[in-house]
Scaffold this active site. Sequence first.
Site, PDB file in Angstrom:
ATOM      1  N   THR A   1       0.834  -1.198   0.000  1.00 50.06           N
ATOM      2  CA  THR A   1       0.000   0.000   0.000  1.00 50.06           C
ATOM      3  C   THR A   1       0.870   1.249   0.000  1.00 50.06           C
ATOM      4  OG1 THR A   1      -0.097   0.133   2.422  1.00 50.06           O
ATOM      5  CG2 THR A   1      -1.771  -1.226   1.331  1.00 50.06           C
ATOM      6  N   ASP A   2       0.256   2.393  -0.264  1.00 52.33           N
ATOM      7  CA  ASP A   2       1.000   3.650  -0.167  1.00 52.33           C
ATOM      8  C   ASP A   2       0.182   4.680   0.601  1.00 52.33           C
ATOM      9  OD1 ASP A   2      -0.756   5.066  -1.936  1.00 52.33           O
ATOM     10  OD2 ASP A   2       0.364   4.337  -3.672  1.00 52.33           O
ATOM     11  N   ALA A   3       0.737   5.881   0.695  1.00 47.47           N
ATOM     12  CA  ALA A   3       0.144   6.895   1.569  1.00 47.47           C
ATOM     13  C   ALA A   3      -1.215   7.398   1.086  1.00 47.47           C
ATOM     14  CB  ALA A   3       1.117   8.067   1.742  1.00 47.47           C
ATOM     15  N   ALA A   4      -1.614   7.038  -0.136  1.00 51.34           N
ATOM     16  CA  ALA A   4      -2.987   7.354  -0.554  1.00 51.34           C
ATOM     17  C   ALA A   4      -3.976   6.389   0.099  1.00 51.34           C
ATOM     18  CB  ALA A   4      -3.113   7.312  -2.080  1.00 51.34           C
ATOM     19  N   GLY A   5      -3.476   5.344   0.737  1.00 51.79           N
ATOM     20  CA  GLY A   5      -4.331   4.463   1.522  1.00 51.79           C
ATOM     21  C   GLY A   5      -4.638   3.116   0.903  1.00 51.79           C
TER      22      GLY A   5
END
Lengths: 136, 136, 136, 136
Positions: free
Chosen positions: B14-18
């Site tokens: 996953t990444d910081a966009a969720g």
Amino acid sequence: MAFSCSVTVRLYDTDAAGFLFFGSQFRLAHEALEDFLDHLGLPIAGIIRGGGTLYPVVHAEADYRAPLAVGDRLSVQVAVRAIGERSFTIGYRLLLADGREAGSVVTVHSALDKASGSSCPLPGSVRAALGPHLSV
Amino acid sequence: MAFSCSVTVRLYDTDAAGFLFFGSQFRLAHEALEDFLDHLGLPIAGIIRGGGTLYPVVHAEADYRAPLAVGDRLSVQVAVRAIGERSFTIGYRLLLADGREAGSVVTVHSALDKASGSSCPLPGSVRAALGPHLSV
Amino acid sequence: MAFSCSVTVRLYDTDAAGFLFFGSQFRLAHEALEDFLDHLGLPIAGIIRGGGTLYPVVHAEADYRAPLAVGDRLSVQVAVRAIGERSFTIGYRLLLADGREAGSVVTVHSALDKASGSSCPLPGSVRAALGPHLSV
Amino acid sequence: MAFSCSVTVRLYDTDAAGFLFFGSQFRLAHEALEDFLDHLGLPIAGIIRGGGTLYPVVHAEADYRAPLAVGDRLSVQVAVRAIGERSFTIGYRLLLADGREAGSVVTVHSALDKASGSSCPLPGSVRAALGPHLSV
């Protein structure tokens, strides 16, 4: 109480020297951590999405004792090494099929209140879930 | 003949966009590919270490139809989409528990002779193993 | 208007076959995309943290024309391939020092309203920033 | 003698909790290590492809002192912490623009003879290159 799960060294875990890239051992450990948290009834999806507390890693370390190659299947023994007021420590032993320890990992997690972004005491539910797996 | 296996969206996917970082869908597909190759009796460890032929990806593509979050368990259906003289194509459908297709991946692999570094015909054994899974 | 930046194939981008793992080409493209967005005055940190619109990848594809090895330095030419009502398409050409194209990538991004989680029109500011780089 | 280089926290380095995934700090450190080896005249491509000696990581550790977000630019100070008969230790300090230390990494590398797969003495050329950067 002992928890173990199985992980596999994948092609993307290796590098052009022919064996596991050292950073990938942390991927394998985190795969095992997520399975361990599931087993404790504390699935990581719930921690990330819900609740008010995160448990970011504040220290990590790993030892490497045998080269690991693509396709190697490992049993990862996961145990709780310490439970503090505001943190806990997880240990991982990566074992080859013949029982040899190929590597080990330690991660220290600090309880962090999402709202304030500050360190906070470990919630009682987390302490209770980790307790039976404490093995120093 | 249909092959499917289970993969899990991990925190590092996953990444910081969720949600899932798009590149991680290729990791999940490759995890499924390695399981598929095992099932065919062509384990990737044997391909990498032994033999005289590699099958590097010469084309890859993916579609993304639903956001995927940490902890999501997916069934990956793997099928052979084409078998050429010197290449083969694998298709992957990533299905959520409710049967919806969250995404799909295609990888095209070219047979490469290790010694010469040149394209070569698909070995008969690989052709024979892939054949029963051909589904266009 | 042409934008290009430099990326390097790192050890963790390679695998035990000795060359770039195909999935890592998407990492390299995304590194170039983040530099391109910076250049446009649309830094990805601002997109992720602020604003009301995300641009998740809904389709990605890549071609691989030459094996890439650890330490290879590539010039990545980034261009806008299409600007739609609710999406845009970015193309990336990865060039070796001698000018040969080692690979290429395409990513299609859909505008997504964070609040509703639904597709939305491209904001005018994004359309204006991408416009001068449109090159079909 | 001090060596430092610049690295950037990329979207794929972050996770759904919103900040750097702890394992990605090792990716950032290795990016800095490869730049440091270049600076020493010991490019990693030469180590992997040529020569008779590899330097696999036998121990790694990291501390995390501040949350890192996508787009953060860090200066990484790289120094040699120890030079042994058959190993060397590299230290990395990851500094934010305001000079605060966001994290640190240590990697211990053992000299390994490719032909025999056994530990071997550090080649004199490597010892000579590392020497001026020793800083305990």
